[in-house]
Design a protein around this motif. Structure first.
Motif, PDB file in Angstrom:
ATOM      1  N   GLY A  62     -13.344  -4.367 -22.886  1.00  0.00           N
ATOM      2  CA  GLY A  62     -13.899  -4.219 -24.223  1.00  0.00           C
ATOM      3  C   GLY A  62     -13.067  -3.334 -25.130  1.00  0.00           C
ATOM      4  O   GLY A  62     -13.392  -3.158 -26.296  1.00  0.00           O
ATOM      5  N   ALA A  63     -11.993  -2.769 -24.605  1.00  0.00           N
ATOM      6  CA  ALA A  63     -11.129  -1.880 -25.399  1.00  0.00           C
ATOM      7  C   ALA A  63      -9.687  -2.374 -25.323  1.00  0.00           C
ATOM      8  O   ALA A  63      -9.329  -3.144 -24.437  1.00  0.00           O
ATOM      9  N   HIS A  64      -8.871  -1.913 -26.267  1.00  0.00           N
ATOM     10  CA  HIS A  64      -7.441  -2.239 -26.251  1.00  0.00           C
ATOM     11  C   HIS A  64      -6.671  -1.178 -27.031  1.00  0.00           C
ATOM     12  O   HIS A  64      -7.238  -0.478 -27.868  1.00  0.00           O
ATOM     13  N   VAL A  65      -5.399  -1.061 -26.715  1.00  0.00           N
ATOM     14  CA  VAL A  65      -4.521  -0.188 -27.475  1.00  0.00           C
ATOM     15  C   VAL A  65      -4.107  -0.972 -28.712  1.00  0.00           C
ATOM     16  O   VAL A  65      -3.651  -2.117 -28.607  1.00  0.00           O
ATOM     17  N   SER A  66      -4.278  -0.366 -29.884  1.00  0.00           N
ATOM     18  CA  SER A  66      -3.967  -1.058 -31.127  1.00  0.00           C
ATOM     19  C   SER A  66      -2.486  -1.398 -31.211  1.00  0.00           C
ATOM     20  O   SER A  66      -1.630  -0.560 -30.942  1.00  0.00           O
ATOM     21  N   ASP A  67      -2.220  -2.639 -31.606  1.00  0.00           N
ATOM     22  CA  ASP A  67      -0.830  -3.026 -31.840  1.00  0.00           C
ATOM     23  C   ASP A  67      -0.505  -2.991 -33.334  1.00  0.00           C
ATOM     24  O   ASP A  67       0.577  -3.368 -33.751  1.00  0.00           O
ATOM     25  N   GLU A  68      -1.461  -2.505 -34.134  1.00  0.00           N
ATOM     26  CA  GLU A  68      -1.260  -2.369 -35.576  1.00  0.00           C
ATOM     27  C   GLU A  68      -1.099  -0.910 -35.990  1.00  0.00           C
ATOM     28  O   GLU A  68      -0.353  -0.606 -36.910  1.00  0.00           O
ATOM     29  N   ASP A 104      -1.537  -4.065 -22.239  1.00  0.00           N
ATOM     30  CA  ASP A 104      -1.568  -2.617 -22.001  1.00  0.00           C
ATOM     31  C   ASP A 104      -0.128  -2.117 -21.958  1.00  0.00           C
ATOM     32  O   ASP A 104       0.682  -2.615 -21.171  1.00  0.00           O
ATOM     33  N   PRO A 105       0.217  -1.133 -22.797  1.00  0.00           N
ATOM     34  CA  PRO A 105       1.598  -0.646 -22.850  1.00  0.00           C
ATOM     35  C   PRO A 105       2.042   0.023 -21.548  1.00  0.00           C
ATOM     36  O   PRO A 105       1.269   0.714 -20.894  1.00  0.00           O
ATOM     37  N   ARG A 106       3.312  -0.213 -21.212  1.00  0.00           N
ATOM     38  CA  ARG A 106       3.934   0.429 -20.051  1.00  0.00           C
ATOM     39  C   ARG A 106       5.359   0.770 -20.452  1.00  0.00           C
ATOM     40  O   ARG A 106       6.107  -0.089 -20.921  1.00  0.00           O
ATOM     41  N   PHE A 107       5.714   2.031 -20.269  1.00  0.00           N
ATOM     42  CA  PHE A 107       7.038   2.503 -20.635  1.00  0.00           C
ATOM     43  C   PHE A 107       7.791   2.952 -19.392  1.00  0.00           C
ATOM     44  O   PHE A 107       7.212   3.609 -18.525  1.00  0.00           O
ATOM     45  N   VAL A 108       9.062   2.601 -19.320  1.00  0.00           N
ATOM     46  CA  VAL A 108       9.935   3.053 -18.246  1.00  0.00           C
ATOM     47  C   VAL A 108      11.164   3.650 -18.943  1.00  0.00           C
ATOM     48  O   VAL A 108      11.913   2.931 -19.610  1.00  0.00           O
ATOM     49  N   VAL A 109      11.322   4.975 -18.786  1.00  0.00           N
ATOM     50  CA  VAL A 109      12.415   5.678 -19.449  1.00  0.00           C
ATOM     51  C   VAL A 109      13.340   6.251 -18.384  1.00  0.00           C
ATOM     52  O   VAL A 109      12.957   7.177 -17.667  1.00  0.00           O
ATOM     53  N   PRO A 110      14.565   5.723 -18.273  1.00  0.00           N
ATOM     54  CA  PRO A 110      15.517   6.298 -17.320  1.00  0.00           C
ATOM     55  C   PRO A 110      15.930   7.703 -17.776  1.00  0.00           C
ATOM     56  O   PRO A 110      15.956   7.995 -18.968  1.00  0.00           O
ATOM     57  N   PHE A 111      16.234   8.563 -16.811  1.00  0.00           N
ATOM     58  CA  PHE A 111      16.774   9.883 -17.145  1.00  0.00           C
ATOM     59  C   PHE A 111      17.875  10.232 -16.162  1.00  0.00           C
ATOM     60  O   PHE A 111      17.900   9.746 -15.033  1.00  0.00           O
ATOM     61  N   THR A 112      18.810  11.052 -16.617  1.00  0.00           N
ATOM     62  CA  THR A 112      19.921  11.492 -15.772  1.00  0.00           C
ATOM     63  C   THR A 112      19.791  12.984 -15.516  1.00  0.00           C
ATOM     64  O   THR A 112      19.113  13.703 -16.258  1.00  0.00           O
ATOM     65  N   THR A 113      20.445  13.426 -14.463  1.00  0.00           N
ATOM     66  CA  THR A 113      20.413  14.831 -14.078  1.00  0.00           C
ATOM     67  C   THR A 113      21.842  15.330 -13.946  1.00  0.00           C
ATOM     68  O   THR A 113      22.733  14.591 -13.539  1.00  0.00           O
ATOM     69  N   ALA A 114      22.056  16.582 -14.302  1.00  0.00           N
ATOM     70  CA  ALA A 114      23.405  17.126 -14.236  1.00  0.00           C
ATOM     71  C   ALA A 114      23.579  18.078 -13.064  1.00  0.00           C
ATOM     72  O   ALA A 114      24.607  18.066 -12.398  1.00  0.00           O
ATOM     73  N   SER A 115      22.571  18.908 -12.805  1.00  0.00           N
ATOM     74  CA  SER A 115      22.722  19.899 -11.736  1.00  0.00           C
ATOM     75  C   SER A 115      21.418  20.061 -10.965  1.00  0.00           C
ATOM     76  O   SER A 115      20.345  19.725 -11.453  1.00  0.00           O
ATOM     77  N   ALA A 116      21.554  20.604  -9.749  1.00  0.00           N
ATOM     78  CA  ALA A 116      20.388  20.793  -8.876  1.00  0.00           C
ATOM     79  C   ALA A 116      19.474  21.884  -9.416  1.00  0.00           C
ATOM     80  O   ALA A 116      19.906  22.785 -10.124  1.00  0.00           O
ATOM     81  N   GLY A 117      18.201  21.771  -9.080  1.00  0.00           N
ATOM     82  CA  GLY A 117      17.217  22.774  -9.483  1.00  0.00           C
ATOM     83  C   GLY A 117      15.866  22.138  -9.728  1.00  0.00           C
ATOM     84  O   GLY A 117      15.646  20.958  -9.438  1.00  0.00           O
TER      85      GLY A 117
END
Length: 149
Positions: A62-68, A104-117
């Motif tokens: 009965g609900a949705h994420v608005s696409d407007e 239903d929106p789904r986002f996949v965002v790649p990220f990189t890493t430079a150093s350990a921690g």
């Protein structure tokens, strides 16, 4: 002799409005119309390699994420660099199936890493959840730990 007193139509209407107002005001909490998940986000990544930040909005029946209305996702990292920091609905990897009114929106965002921690991903999501009766602005923030090995 017992006299019955009749309410005028205006008085009857006022009585209904007075007693019904709290019921109308106690409509559905918009936050109960959806769930947001970060399942699938990389919790551990080796330095120099790529991980993924995943965010899914699952609307309930009965609900949705608005696409407007505007949808905005901002992603920042500590020890991590997201491939894209500002996303909108068109960046969603989920698309409408044939005959489906909304996806239903789904986002996949790649990220990189430079150093350990111990790094983190911080995200701020703003969107509108709608039903036939309401369309309400929602805002969520996330801070997810990511261990860089």
């Amino acid at each position: 002799m017992l006299h019955r007193r009749r309410l005028s139509p205006l008085a009857a209407l006022m009585a209904v409005v007075t007693y019904a107002a709290p019921v109308l005001a106690a409509d559905v909490d918009p936050a109960s119309l959806y769930e947001v998940s970060t399942e699938g986000t990389s919790a551990q990544v080796k330095a120099g390699e790529t991980g993924s930040f995943v965010l899914t909005i699952k609307s309930k029946e009965g609900a949705h994420v608005s696409d407007e209305a505007p949808l905005r996702l901002e992603v920042k990292g500590t020890l991590l660099t997201p491939a894209k920091e500002k996303l909108v609905l068109s960046d969603s990897v989920a698309k409408k199936a044939e005959g489906q009114a909304f996806a239903d929106p789904r986002f996949v965002v790649p990220f990189t890493t430079a150093s350990a921690g111990k790094g983190s991903l911080d995200a701020k999501l703003v969107f509108f959840i709608c039903t036939e009766k309401i369309c309400a602005r929602q805002q969520k923030t996330f801070s997810l730990p990511v261990e860089v090995l």
